[in-house]
Design an enzyme around this catalytic site. Structure first.
Site, mmCIF file in Angstrom:
data_model
loop_
_atom_site.group_PDB
_atom_site.id
_atom_site.type_symbol
_atom_site.label_atom_id
_atom_site.label_comp_id
_atom_site.label_asym_id
_atom_site.label_seq_id
_atom_site.Cartn_x
_atom_site.Cartn_y
_atom_site.Cartn_z
ATOM 1 N N HIS A 147 0.841 -1.199 0.000
ATOM 2 C CA HIS A 147 0.000 0.000 0.000
ATOM 3 C C HIS A 147 0.880 1.254 0.000
ATOM 4 O O HIS A 147 0.671 2.178 -0.789
ATOM 5 C CB HIS A 147 -0.910 -0.010 1.236
ATOM 6 C CG HIS A 147 -1.607 1.293 1.484
ATOM 7 N ND1 HIS A 147 -2.816 1.609 0.924
ATOM 8 C CD2 HIS A 147 -1.241 2.381 2.218
ATOM 9 C CE1 HIS A 147 -3.180 2.824 1.303
ATOM 10 N NE2 HIS A 147 -2.235 3.316 2.090
ATOM 11 N N GLU A 148 1.883 1.260 0.868
ATOM 12 C CA GLU A 148 2.738 2.447 0.964
ATOM 13 C C GLU A 148 3.574 2.639 -0.296
ATOM 14 O O GLU A 148 3.756 3.751 -0.773
ATOM 15 C CB GLU A 148 3.643 2.347 2.205
ATOM 16 C CG GLU A 148 2.894 2.288 3.521
ATOM 17 C CD GLU A 148 2.027 3.517 3.793
ATOM 18 O OE1 GLU A 148 2.297 4.582 3.211
ATOM 19 O OE2 GLU A 148 1.063 3.395 4.572
ATOM 20 N N HIS A 196 1.635 4.380 -2.939
ATOM 21 C CA HIS A 196 1.587 5.838 -2.808
ATOM 22 C C HIS A 196 2.786 6.460 -3.541
ATOM 23 O O HIS A 196 2.664 7.483 -4.204
ATOM 24 C CB HIS A 196 1.672 6.248 -1.335
ATOM 25 C CG HIS A 196 0.360 6.201 -0.600
ATOM 26 N ND1 HIS A 196 -0.796 6.768 -1.084
ATOM 27 C CD2 HIS A 196 0.034 5.693 0.614
ATOM 28 C CE1 HIS A 196 -1.777 6.596 -0.196
ATOM 29 N NE2 HIS A 196 -1.307 5.924 0.827
HETATM 30 ZN ZN LIG Z 1 -2.058 5.328 2.670
#
Ligand SMILES: [Zn+2]
Length: 381
Positions: A196-197, A200
């Site tokens: 998830h990170e 980003h």
């Molecule tokens: Zn996030």
């Protein structure tokens, strides 16, 4: 390959983001000063001079209209020239910063983070650092055809802090907190957080978020000046200014932030599927976070915040969204010729736990007594 961030490794500090950080409040303050200054000047103006001013406006209305039109057109052209397409998702977005400026922002953020946590970094041989590095490397190797993956020098560090958080800087520097590591049951859940990170970073969300804030700040300068110029006193102007800020926050900034989070969840699931992780753990992880949150609220350790006041979608919503995207992620795993998933579905025990916590919550609400100590999500794993 993932490197290790040393506590003393510092990078050159660049000026541009600092300038931006200073200019934002200064421009808002100037808009208030200009609007308020105009009102005071107008209120002190003798009646005959007000009439002269009005006549001047009537005579030159076309000129002013053309001036405003030209400014509006210039603004539209500027906006249009900075709309780009997000990689992998195809979403159209406003991006005010080029690659060099993004690097400048990243280095600035890196500097701040390193200065803040320098004394609390775990050593590179620590099992938690080893785990984050191992999972990160697997995600990188499985997705190494993406230019955003192989053009960065990714590093990892783990901060000894009870905060349940993890973030990745746009430079590719991953910072995990021990508080988060303690709630992750296995490598698949570590992959859920890291993927998830990383998403980003791949999607340049930091630069996009800053661009959106920069654009909104510019756009609301005119209404802010107008509020302070037109309303009859400072109290009314201050109240209206506050209301305008809340409306912008609720209807533009927060929904936008939640969109970016959901986009990172979606891409993260794909990254982990390609790395052959058990993608069902993504859903289990958000289920567990939802249980932890609910238990804290029931014990009075956390207050209820409605989703529309939050920068992130709720944990339950993220769990549901993960479940919705699960068939596609499992297909992708099969397409990548990953080993079959285990027959034990990790989502099932979490769902049972959620059900039992909800029942307990309902009983507690009826009796009006807090939840007993020990009823935590750890019993699920
Ligand atoms: Zn996030």
């Amino acid at each position: 390959m993932l490197g290790y961030i040393g506590a003393t490794s510092l990078r050159p500090r660049l000026v541009h983001p600092v300038l931006l950080a200073v200019l934002r409040p200064v421009s808002k303050f100037l808009a208030v000063l200009v609007g308020r200054g105009f009102r005071k000047w107008w209120q002190a103006l003798p009646r005959h001079k007000k009439e002269v001013f009005r006549n001047h406006l009537r005579r030159n209305i076309v000129r002013y209209a053309v001036g405003c039109g030209l400014m509006g057109t210039a603004g539209f052209v500027y906006y249009n020239n900075h709309v780009t397409t997000a990689p992998y998702t195809g979403r159209r977005r406003f991006m005010a910063f080029n690659s060099q400026q993004q690097l400048s922002i990243s280095n600035q953020l890196y500097q701040v983070v390193m200065e803040e946590y320098a004394d609390h970094m775990l050593c590179k041989d620590h099992p938690m650092v080893d785990c984050v590095r191992r999972v990160g490397n697997r995600l990188l190797q499985a997705n190494n055809t993406m230019p955003e993956m192989y053009t960065r020098v990714w590093t990892v560090s783990v901060v000894d802090n009870s905060l349940m958080n993890c973030f990745v800087l746009p430079t590719g520097d991953i910072v995990m907190f021990t508080g988060m590591m303690e709630v992750l049951d296995n490598d698949d859940q570590v992959a859920a957080v890291l993927a998830h990170e990383m998403s980003h970073t791949i999607l340049e969300h930091v630069a996009e978020h800053l661009s959106q804030n920069y654009l909104l700040d510019l756009v609301i300068l005119f209404p802010v000046a107008l509020i302070w110029a037109v309303l009859p006193n400072d109290l009314l102007a201050a109240l209206s200014h506050w209301l305008l800020n809340r409306v912008v926050e609720l209807f533009l900034r927060l929904p936008y932030s939640r969109t970016l989070e959901s986009e990172a969840d979606h891409l993260g699931l794909r990254l982990a599927a390609k790395a052959c992780y058990d993608v069902r753990e993504f859903s289990a992880f958000w289920g567990k976070m939802a249980v932890l949150e609910k238990v804290k609220k029931m014990n009075g350790q956390e207050t209820e915040v409605p989703f529309w006041l939050s920068t992130h979608p709720s944990n339950e919503d993220r769990q549901k969204e993960m479940d919705k995207q699960m068939p596609e992620a499992i297909d992708l795993r099969q397409f990548c010729k990953c080993p079959s998933l285990s027959l034990r579905d990790p989502r099932e025990p979490i769902k049972r736990l959620q059900q039992s916590v909800t029942e307990q919550h309902n009983q507690t609400s009826l009796k009006g007594t807090p939840l007993k100590e020990g009823s935590t999500a750890s019993s699920s794993s």
